[in-house]
Design an enzyme around this catalytic site. Structure first.
Site, PDB file in Angstrom:
ATOM      1  CG  ASP A   1      -1.732  -1.324   1.228  1.00 24.34           C
ATOM      2  OD1 ASP A   1      -2.169  -1.765   0.150  1.00 24.34           O
ATOM      3  OD2 ASP A   1      -1.844  -1.915   2.308  1.00 24.34           O
TER       4      ASP A   1
ATOM      5  CG  HIS B   1      -0.844  -2.729  -7.315  1.00 23.82           C
ATOM      6  ND1 HIS B   1       0.231  -3.175  -8.034  1.00 23.82           N
ATOM      7  CD2 HIS B   1      -0.635  -3.134  -6.036  1.00 23.82           C
ATOM      8  CE1 HIS B   1       1.063  -3.830  -7.223  1.00 23.82           C
ATOM      9  NE2 HIS B   1       0.551  -3.827  -6.012  1.00 23.82           N
TER      10      HIS B   1
END
Ligand code: IMP
Ligand code: MG
Length: 341
Positions: free
Chosen positions: A13, A43
């Site tokens: 992240d 993503h």
């Protein structure tokens, strides 16, 4: 630099999707090939007003002539991959290695039903751990056995090596983040395989001598979902006060947050052999940087932070994210040594 490998520096992240979609254009890539675990990663790519979260498809999909490949090491959930191909209109340029292992419903059920995995470790519940267990047992189904994937099946390692031999640009997309590595991460609070740069290369079938650059992505602060230690952990209140509240792209769980950690960053650079740093979400820590496209538009405080990272970590910062949109970025010439700009 025909072959660039991109990895996450902390616990995932970090904003890899945005950096990949930017590099896809800047490097004029021919191929983006995804390594890593599987659909436990999410993503995020924002193009104009539209936000995509891809869990199987390589994040370079906005570059319309790039071939999008999924390496043999990756676990594929066909349903998720097919729906992402549909949503992005990429069916003519996706390839899946014939030997990718397939996540089945039983793996997802086993992940969610296991108290050890779902509660103690805090997995994403996407079936990746149990699927890798079957892979190690050599009982798992592979992509070439799945009729729905037939038109996408290819030899990913062959395609990537041919492209490199022809001098084309290849971007290798890592997933998760360094400290989620099964080998080098915060065991047992980690994912089900190694995900450092060397293993990402193994996933897609290229050797270490092919790699020209390793870009490590650090967020300007650190976050973590699931269990396990997070040095400098902030209270929920303080996280809110700083505006660092985030939710997992896959599980929607709130992420715990901490300030940027230089010791971890140094270690991550070594574990991955990183040659460049992409620093994301600088605008979240320094709101006056929002949308900046030039280093000189940054406040002195923000510039100082970037310089401190280069000095303490010893690798140049070549990209700085200043907002979620793919173009909200500062691209820097690499100096090869800590900042003198
Ligand atoms: P698993 O990979 O689903 O087995 O989950 C193991 C641990 O890795 C959990 O703490 C997850 O939250 C974490 N994890 C796995 N993939 C990602 C990712 O892409 N981003 C952030 N955390 C992840
Ligand atoms: Mg993610």
């Amino acid at each position: 630099m025909p072959c660039t490998v991109l990895v996450g520096g902390f616990w995932g992240d970090e904003g890899k999707g945005k950096i990949i979609s930017h590099l896809a254009y800047r490097n004029q890539i021919s191929i983006c090939v995804r390594g890593g675990v599987g659909p436990n990663a999410g993503h995020t790519v924002q193009v104009g007003e539209k936000t995509y979260k891809v869990r199987m498809l390589p994040s370079a999909f906005p570059k319309e002539d790039a071939r999008l490949l999924v390496g043999a090491g990756v676990l594929v959930n066909p349903q998720i991959l097919l729906s992402e191909i549909e949503a992005t209109g990429t069916k003519d340029r996706v390839g899946v290695d014939s030997q990718c292992a397939i996540i089945e419903e039983k793996h997802i059920q086993a992940d969610k039903a296991s108290g050890h995995l779902s509660k103690k470790i805090g997995t994403t519940g996407t079936g990746t751990g149990p699927c890798n267990m079957d892979r190690v047992q050599r009982t798992v189904k592979i992509a070439k056995e799945v009729p729905e994937l037939e038109k996408y099946i290819t030899d990913v390692s062959g395609e990537v090596n041919d492209a490199l031999d022809a001098g084309k640009q290849v971007l290798v997309e890592g997933t998760q983040g360094t400290f989620l590595s099964l080998y080098h991460g915060s065991y047992p609070f980690c994912t089900s395989k190694d995900i450092t740069a060397s293993s990402i290369c193994g996933d897609v079938g290229i050797g270490p001598t092919c790699v020209d650059e390793v870009v490590i992505v650090f967020k300007a602060y650190v976050t973590r979902v699931g269990e396990g230690f997070l040095p400098g952990l902030l209270s929920e209140e303080e996280t809110k006060r700083r505006g660092w509240v985030e939710f997992g792209a896959v599980t929607r769980r709130p992420r715990r947050a901490a300030p940027f950690n230089f010791d971890l960053a140094r270690r991550a650079v070594k574990l991955n052999g990183a040659t460049q740093i992409a620093l994301t979400k600088l605008d979240v820590v320094y709101p006056d940087c929002k949308g900046a496209r030039d280093f000189n538009q940054l406040s002195d405080e923000a510039k100082g932070f970037v310089r401190k990272i280069e000095e303490e970590v010893g690798v140049p910062v070549t990209l700085i994210g200043t907002g979620p949109e793919v173009n909200e970025i500062i691209a820097l010439e690499r100096t090869g040594k800590p900042v003198s700009r």
